[in-house]
Design an enzyme around this catalytic site. Structure first.
Site, PDB file in Angstrom:
ATOM      1  N   TYR A  59      -5.009  29.707   2.676  1.00 30.65           N
ATOM      2  CA  TYR A  59      -3.545  29.771   2.688  1.00 30.65           C
ATOM      3  C   TYR A  59      -3.066  30.512   3.932  1.00 30.65           C
ATOM      4  CZ  TYR A  59      -3.788  28.014  -2.055  1.00 30.65           C
ATOM      5  OH  TYR A  59      -4.036  27.229  -3.147  1.00 30.65           O
ATOM      6  N   ASN A  82       4.064  21.099  -4.268  1.00 33.60           N
ATOM      7  CA  ASN A  82       3.966  19.875  -3.465  1.00 33.60           C
ATOM      8  C   ASN A  82       4.093  18.642  -4.347  1.00 33.60           C
ATOM      9  OD1 ASN A  82       3.320  17.888  -1.584  1.00 33.60           O
ATOM     10  ND2 ASN A  82       1.136  18.354  -1.613  1.00 33.60           N
ATOM     11  N   CYS A  90      -2.584  19.287  -0.109  1.00 32.44           N
ATOM     12  CA  CYS A  90      -2.705  20.694  -0.500  1.00 32.44           C
ATOM     13  C   CYS A  90      -4.054  21.000  -1.135  1.00 32.44           C
ATOM     14  CB  CYS A  90      -1.588  21.066  -1.465  1.00 32.44           C
ATOM     15  SG  CYS A  90       0.007  21.277  -0.655  1.00 32.44           S
ATOM     16  N   HIS A  91      -4.745  19.970  -1.599  1.00 31.37           N
ATOM     17  CA  HIS A  91      -6.073  20.234  -2.180  1.00 31.37           C
ATOM     18  C   HIS A  91      -7.043  20.752  -1.124  1.00 31.37           C
ATOM     19  CE1 HIS A  91      -6.319  16.080  -0.703  1.00 31.37           C
ATOM     20  NE2 HIS A  91      -7.632  16.286  -0.576  1.00 31.37           N
ATOM     21  N   GLU A 117     -14.215  14.182  -0.937  1.00 35.96           N
ATOM     22  CA  GLU A 117     -14.244  14.326   0.523  1.00 35.96           C
ATOM     23  C   GLU A 117     -15.505  15.029   1.010  1.00 35.96           C
ATOM     24  OE1 GLU A 117     -10.601  15.914   2.121  1.00 35.96           O
ATOM     25  OE2 GLU A 117      -9.357  14.685   0.795  1.00 35.96           O
TER      26      GLU A 117
END
Length: 121
Positions: A59, A82, A90-91, A117
């Site tokens: 963050y 979000n 945001c993940h 991912e």
């Protein structure tokens, strides 16, 4: 109002399917309705969309990338609210001490997206 299909929506749906099938997919070119957003929110969106597939930032990193080096809490608040998940990824933002939260969907869903991912925490 029906479920009207257009070439643009069909293409976006195909991209989401590819993403959830584990294919490296980018949504950086997807246009978003951002009217009424603050300069801070817009800067966070731009910074988030630059975080590459398969990578994570904290963050604090996100706040710095957006030009607000002391606004990590505000960046976290933005992520928690979000409304453009996956498209505004945001993940890919994690806490300095681990996974962090993921708004109403929770950390297990965030972990699933990151696993798609190739990221393990």
């Amino acid at each position: 109002m029906g479920n009207e299909s257009t070439p643009r929506t069909d293409k976006l749906i195909q991209r989401f399917r590819a993403y959830f099938a584990g294919e490296r997919t980018s949504f950086g070119d997807v246009q978003l309705e951002l009217d009424g957003w603050t300069p801070f929110q817009l800067d966070i969106v731009r910074a988030l969309r630059r975080v590459p597939y398969g990578e994570v930032v904290s963050y604090g990193d996100l706040a710095r990338l957006a030009g607000y080096p002391r606004a990590q809490r505000a960046a976290g608040t933005f992520c928690a609210r979000n409304r453009f998940g996956i498209v505004v990824p945001c993940h890919r933002v994690v806490a300095s001490d681990g996974l962090g939260s993921y708004g109403s969907l929770g950390p297990a869903y965030k972990q699933r997206l990151l696993a798609l991912e190739g990221v393990t925490l």
